[in-house]
Design a protein around this motif. Sequence first.
Motif, short mmCIF file in Angstrom:
data_model
loop_
_atom_site.label_atom_id
_atom_site.label_comp_id
_atom_site.label_asym_id
_atom_site.label_seq_id
_atom_site.Cartn_x
_atom_site.Cartn_y
_atom_site.Cartn_z
N ASP A 243 -8.63 -6.58 3.37
CA ASP A 243 -8.02 -7.81 3.89
C ASP A 243 -6.51 -7.81 3.63
O ASP A 243 -5.72 -8.22 4.47
N ALA A 244 -6.15 -7.37 2.44
CA ALA A 244 -4.74 -7.40 2.03
C ALA A 244 -3.92 -6.27 2.63
O ALA A 244 -2.70 -6.38 2.75
N HIS A 245 -4.58 -5.17 2.98
CA HIS A 245 -3.89 -4.00 3.54
C HIS A 245 -4.72 -3.43 4.69
O HIS A 245 -5.64 -2.64 4.47
N ALA A 246 -4.38 -3.82 5.90
CA ALA A 246 -5.11 -3.30 7.06
C ALA A 246 -4.88 -1.80 7.22
O ALA A 246 -5.73 -1.07 7.72
N THR A 247 -3.72 -1.35 6.79
CA THR A 247 -3.40 0.08 6.73
C THR A 247 -2.95 0.40 5.30
O THR A 247 -2.51 -0.48 4.56
N ASP A 248 -3.04 1.67 4.92
CA ASP A 248 -2.81 2.04 3.52
C ASP A 248 -1.37 2.35 3.17
O ASP A 248 -1.02 2.50 2.00
N ASP A 249 -0.50 2.46 4.17
CA ASP A 249 0.84 2.98 3.95
C ASP A 249 1.65 2.19 2.92
O ASP A 249 2.35 2.78 2.10
N HIS A 250 1.54 0.86 2.96
CA HIS A 250 2.38 0.06 2.07
C HIS A 250 1.87 -0.01 0.62
O HIS A 250 2.57 -0.55 -0.24
N PHE A 251 0.69 0.53 0.37
CA PHE A 251 0.20 0.52 -1.00
C PHE A 251 0.39 1.86 -1.70
O PHE A 251 0.18 1.96 -2.91
N MET A 252 0.78 2.90 -0.96
CA MET A 252 0.98 4.20 -1.59
C MET A 252 2.16 4.20 -2.56
O MET A 252 2.18 4.95 -3.54
N ALA A 253 3.14 3.32 -2.32
CA ALA A 253 4.28 3.23 -3.24
C ALA A 253 3.83 2.80 -4.63
O ALA A 253 4.42 3.21 -5.64
N ALA A 254 2.78 1.98 -4.69
CA ALA A 254 2.24 1.56 -5.99
C ALA A 254 1.62 2.75 -6.71
O ALA A 254 1.70 2.87 -7.95
N MET A 255 1.00 3.67 -5.97
CA MET A 255 0.43 4.88 -6.57
C MET A 255 1.53 5.78 -7.14
O MET A 255 1.42 6.33 -8.22
N PHE A 256 2.61 5.90 -6.37
CA PHE A 256 3.77 6.68 -6.81
C PHE A 256 4.31 6.13 -8.12
O PHE A 256 4.59 6.86 -9.07
N VAL A 257 4.43 4.81 -8.19
CA VAL A 257 4.93 4.16 -9.40
C VAL A 257 3.98 4.38 -10.57
O VAL A 257 4.41 4.66 -11.70
N ALA A 258 2.68 4.27 -10.32
CA ALA A 258 1.70 4.49 -11.40
C ALA A 258 1.81 5.91 -11.94
O ALA A 258 1.70 6.12 -13.16
N GLY A 259 2.05 6.87 -11.07
CA GLY A 259 2.23 8.24 -11.54
C GLY A 259 3.49 8.41 -12.36
O GLY A 259 3.50 9.08 -13.40
N ALA A 260 4.56 7.77 -11.91
CA ALA A 260 5.86 7.91 -12.58
C ALA A 260 5.93 7.16 -13.90
O ALA A 260 6.75 7.48 -14.76
N ALA A 261 5.06 6.14 -14.08
CA ALA A 261 5.14 5.29 -15.28
C ALA A 261 3.82 5.25 -16.04
O ALA A 261 3.61 4.35 -16.84
N MET B 89 10.13 6.34 -2.91
CA MET B 89 9.04 6.53 -1.95
C MET B 89 8.84 5.21 -1.23
O MET B 89 8.62 4.17 -1.87
N GLY B 90 8.94 5.24 0.09
CA GLY B 90 8.78 4.03 0.87
C GLY B 90 7.40 3.91 1.47
O GLY B 90 6.41 4.39 0.91
N ALA B 91 7.33 3.30 2.66
CA ALA B 91 6.04 3.05 3.31
C ALA B 91 6.02 3.49 4.77
O ALA B 91 4.96 3.52 5.38
N HIS B 92 7.18 3.86 5.32
CA HIS B 92 7.26 4.07 6.76
C HIS B 92 7.52 5.52 7.16
O HIS B 92 7.75 5.79 8.34
N TRP B 93 7.48 6.43 6.23
CA TRP B 93 7.68 7.85 6.55
C TRP B 93 6.54 8.63 5.93
O TRP B 93 6.35 8.61 4.71
N ASP B 94 5.76 9.31 6.78
CA ASP B 94 4.68 10.15 6.27
C ASP B 94 4.66 11.47 7.02
O ASP B 94 5.25 11.61 8.09
N CYS B 95 4.00 12.44 6.46
CA CYS B 95 3.89 13.76 7.08
C CYS B 95 2.43 14.20 7.07
O CYS B 95 1.60 13.68 6.31
N VAL B 96 2.12 15.16 7.92
CA VAL B 96 0.75 15.62 8.13
C VAL B 96 0.54 16.96 7.42
O VAL B 96 1.40 17.82 7.44
N GLY B 97 -0.63 17.11 6.80
CA GLY B 97 -0.97 18.35 6.11
C GLY B 97 -1.72 18.03 4.83
O GLY B 97 -1.36 17.09 4.12
#
Length: 282
Positions: free
Chosen positions: A231-249, A45-53
């Motif tokens: 401050d550390a994340h003006a947009t949320d996209d690059h932190f969602m990968a951490a959520m994916f990892v938390a779910g997987a581990a 799971m990256g940070a630059h591809w998202d979908c709507v829904g």
Amino acid sequence: MTITPVHFFSHGSTMMLGEQSESADYWKKCGDEAIAHGVKGVIMMGAHWDCVGENKVEVSTNPNPGKSPVAYVHPSKYLDYTLVPDLESSKTCIDLLAKDGFDVTGNDKLDWIHDTYLILIRMFPDKCPPTTIISLNARFDPHFHMRVGAALRPLRMQGYLLIGTGGAVHNLYRNIWQPMLKYSDNFAQETPPEDWAMEFRQAVEDAISGNSGPELRRAITRLMKHPRYRDAHATDDHFMAAMFVAGAAGSEDDNGSYGRLHAETWELTNMCNSQFTIGAYA
């Protein structure tokens, strides 16, 4: 039962493909280790591809994906690298996500973006392993993306390597760009990182290294309420990968398996590219 580790990699700027770094060395080490243990494929799971829904997630199914251009990096660094999409594993991911209640479909038009193939080139320079990419959801709900990782966790016991590639501290608006624009020096550090970047970077390390199992999931999702998060994340996209990892581990079966910071590269003064691994090959 053999189970693979999970990686949370901060891919940083596009220049991380062009320049050698401690992070690049660690990515290569992780790739060598995966090959040595006979990894079956990579799920990213990256940070630059998202979908709507509201409950939507997509899985890459393009049999012949192209590569989005990489800024500030000579094409010779990536143009001839052959991507290997894993259509069979894409179907497996779709089935697992559908079983868990997601509105999931394949996307057969996606061209891969630097957040994923930058990591693959660094990890596996000789040959890309069979790889499947999972999209973000444009609502950037932390619990949604944690559930995606949890739904795909069984693949760790089938020899797949799960990777989230985003950023520990990734705010393009607060980076110092002048040395890169003037001298192509993304690692210039004329001044120390600002306190907000240092504080949130430490919070990420504390959450990953100090929690395991369901506590890891709670700690990572809770970071989005940290006073320095915006401050550390003006947009949320690059932190969602951490959520994916938390779910997987972060299942009950992962209790006692703590993450560790193995490498770190500061870029553009305030971008912190921390590289974490949770678990180890059995």
